[in-house]
Design an enzyme around this catalytic site. Structure first.
Site, PDB file in Angstrom:
ATOM      1  N   CYS A   1      -1.516  -5.883  -3.657  1.00  0.00           N
ATOM      2  CA  CYS A   1      -1.344  -4.623  -2.157  1.00  0.00           C
ATOM      3  C   CYS A   1      -2.256  -5.324  -0.898  1.00  0.00           C
ATOM      4  O   CYS A   1      -4.300  -5.567  -1.408  1.00  0.00           O
ATOM      5  CB  CYS A   1      -1.921  -2.963  -2.918  1.00  0.00           C
ATOM      6  SG  CYS A   1      -1.907  -2.315  -1.431  1.00  0.00           S
TER       7      CYS A   1
ATOM      8  N   CYS B   1      -2.141   5.433  -2.494  1.00  0.00           N
ATOM      9  CA  CYS B   1      -0.993   5.972  -2.446  1.00  0.00           C
ATOM     10  C   CYS B   1      -0.873   5.913  -4.596  1.00  0.00           C
ATOM     11  O   CYS B   1      -1.986   5.743  -5.039  1.00  0.00           O
ATOM     12  CB  CYS B   1      -0.802   3.834  -2.121  1.00  0.00           C
ATOM     13  SG  CYS B   1       0.968   3.584  -3.364  1.00  0.00           S
TER      14      CYS B   1
ATOM     15  N   CYS C   1      -0.833  -1.740  -7.233  1.00  0.00           N
ATOM     16  CA  CYS C   1       0.179  -2.973  -6.748  1.00  0.00           C
ATOM     17  C   CYS C   1      -0.881  -4.091  -7.201  1.00  0.00           C
ATOM     18  O   CYS C   1      -1.847  -3.743  -6.327  1.00  0.00           O
ATOM     19  CB  CYS C   1       1.319  -3.317  -5.707  1.00  0.00           C
ATOM     20  SG  CYS C   1       2.631  -2.310  -5.836  1.00  0.00           S
TER      21      CYS C   1
END
Ligand code: SF4
Length: 349
Positions: A78, A71, A75
């Site tokens: 995540c 990715c 985040c």
């Protein structure tokens, strides 16, 4: 009373019957062993010929295939992190999708990681086209952070896609930075509006996913969500998964993002007038998704971590799904089956 030759014949017949009863089972087994997929101890053939036999385990009606873990965002909460960079070759992924279709799959959701990162979206585009055109699945969807999608992707593949779900956790840039989704110079709201417009132009249902956590739990998103008017607004309570976002070998430490059930409930109350809101607390979420990882292994979250089954490519769907930990009842209870084909939706934004 039988004559001696008659008695002899009866004795001979009885001996033959006894011999047959001993040999018949192994003879039958030998016949079966010559047919692939029916041999004792072997997995059923991975081409759906097991459908005629009695099914073991749940039907994979709706499957989430996380084909990549990579990715472009980081985040903090995540729960499907970049533990590997592996992606199956396209032909193998398609073979697995065929097996799932033969086992009863009606909806596929492509997720990650970020699905538009691998081959700049071409890979997921080809999978979407394959699932709609070849497999004729009623519903094909993608979950993306939305940062890498280009209009040309919609031109090529939009017609094959039913739903695009875009992650959006905050309409405030400072909060997005805290979460790990900072957009830099790009305006997140403008990007969402652009994606929504493309969905509208290319006939794709537009959905928003939000993870409610420590940093956005007090936010009021009524105005922005109402203006964006998605077909569904999926609101998740931040979830801890051992080995992914919590624990010693995890790539994230999500404990500081976690909120209580009461805090989650208050967020929902604040947004109760948004008609498209679909809430999902930790309890509803944990085992009610069929998750396939990048090797096409079902991930079992029953023990609070993602424990993989064997790959459906090796043992078939029916065997692998036994180890998925999937809670089919909760899937239906949380509304996992809904109007998910764009052909059945009144797409007006
Ligand atoms: S955008 Fe999604 S996959 Fe990427 S880091 Fe964030 S939660 Fe994980």
């Amino acid at each position: 009373m039988l004559s001696p030759p008659g008695r002899l014949l009866r004795l001979l017949l009885a001996a033959l019957a006894a011999l047959w009863s001993r040999l018949a089972p192994s003879g039958l087994w030998l016949c079966q062993a010559r047919r692939p997929g029916l041999a004792r101890g072997r997995a059923p053939r991975a081409d759906g010929d097991g459908a005629a036999r009695r099914r073991r385990g749940p039907v994979p009606l709706s499957v989430n295939y996380h084909f990549t873990r990579r990715c472009n965002y980081t985040c903090g909460f995540c729960f499907h992190t970049a533990r590997t960079s592996f992606v199956l070759p396209l032909e193998e992924a398609e073979r697995g999708l065929r097996l799932l279709k033969a086992a009863g799959m009606e909806k596929i959701n492509f997720s990650g990681g970020e699905p538009f990162l691998h081959q700049r979206g071409e890979f997921v585009g080809k999978l979407v086209q394959f699932c709609k055109q070849e497999l004729k699945l009623p519903s094909v969807s993608i979950v993306s952070n939305g940062s890498m999608i280009k209009e040309r992707w919609f031109k090529h593949y939009g017609k094959y896609l039913d739903i695009l779900a875009v992650s959006c956790d905050s309409f405030c840039e400072e909060v997005n930075v805290l979460i790990g989704r900072g957009q830099g110079k790009r305006n997140h709201v403008e990007n969402l509006q652009k994606l929504k417009k493309w969905c509208q132009n290319y006939g794709v249902a537009f959905k928003i996913n939000s993870v409610i956590n420590r940093f956005n739990v007090e936010e009021d998103m009524n105005e922005q969500i109402t203006a964006l008017n998605p077909v569904r607004w999926k609101v998740f309570q931040c979830l801890l998964i051992e080995g992914e976002n919590t624990g010693e070998d995890a790539l994230r430490e999500a404990e500081r993002f976690v909120i209580s059930d009461e805090e989650f409930e208050r967020f929902l109350q604040r947004h109760k007038d948004v008609s498209c809101l679909v809430p999902e607390c930790n309890q509803k979420m944990r085992n009610s998704y069929l998750i396939l990882d990048e090797y096409m292994r079902f991930l079992n979250c029953v023990n609070g971590r993602k424990e993989p089954s064997r790959s459906i490519l090796d043992v078939g769907v029916e065997d692998a799904i036994q180890f998925s930990g999937f809670d089919e009842k909760m899937f239906f209870k949380r509304g996992g089956k809904y109007i998910w084909s764009k052909a059945d939706m009144a797409l007006e934004w």
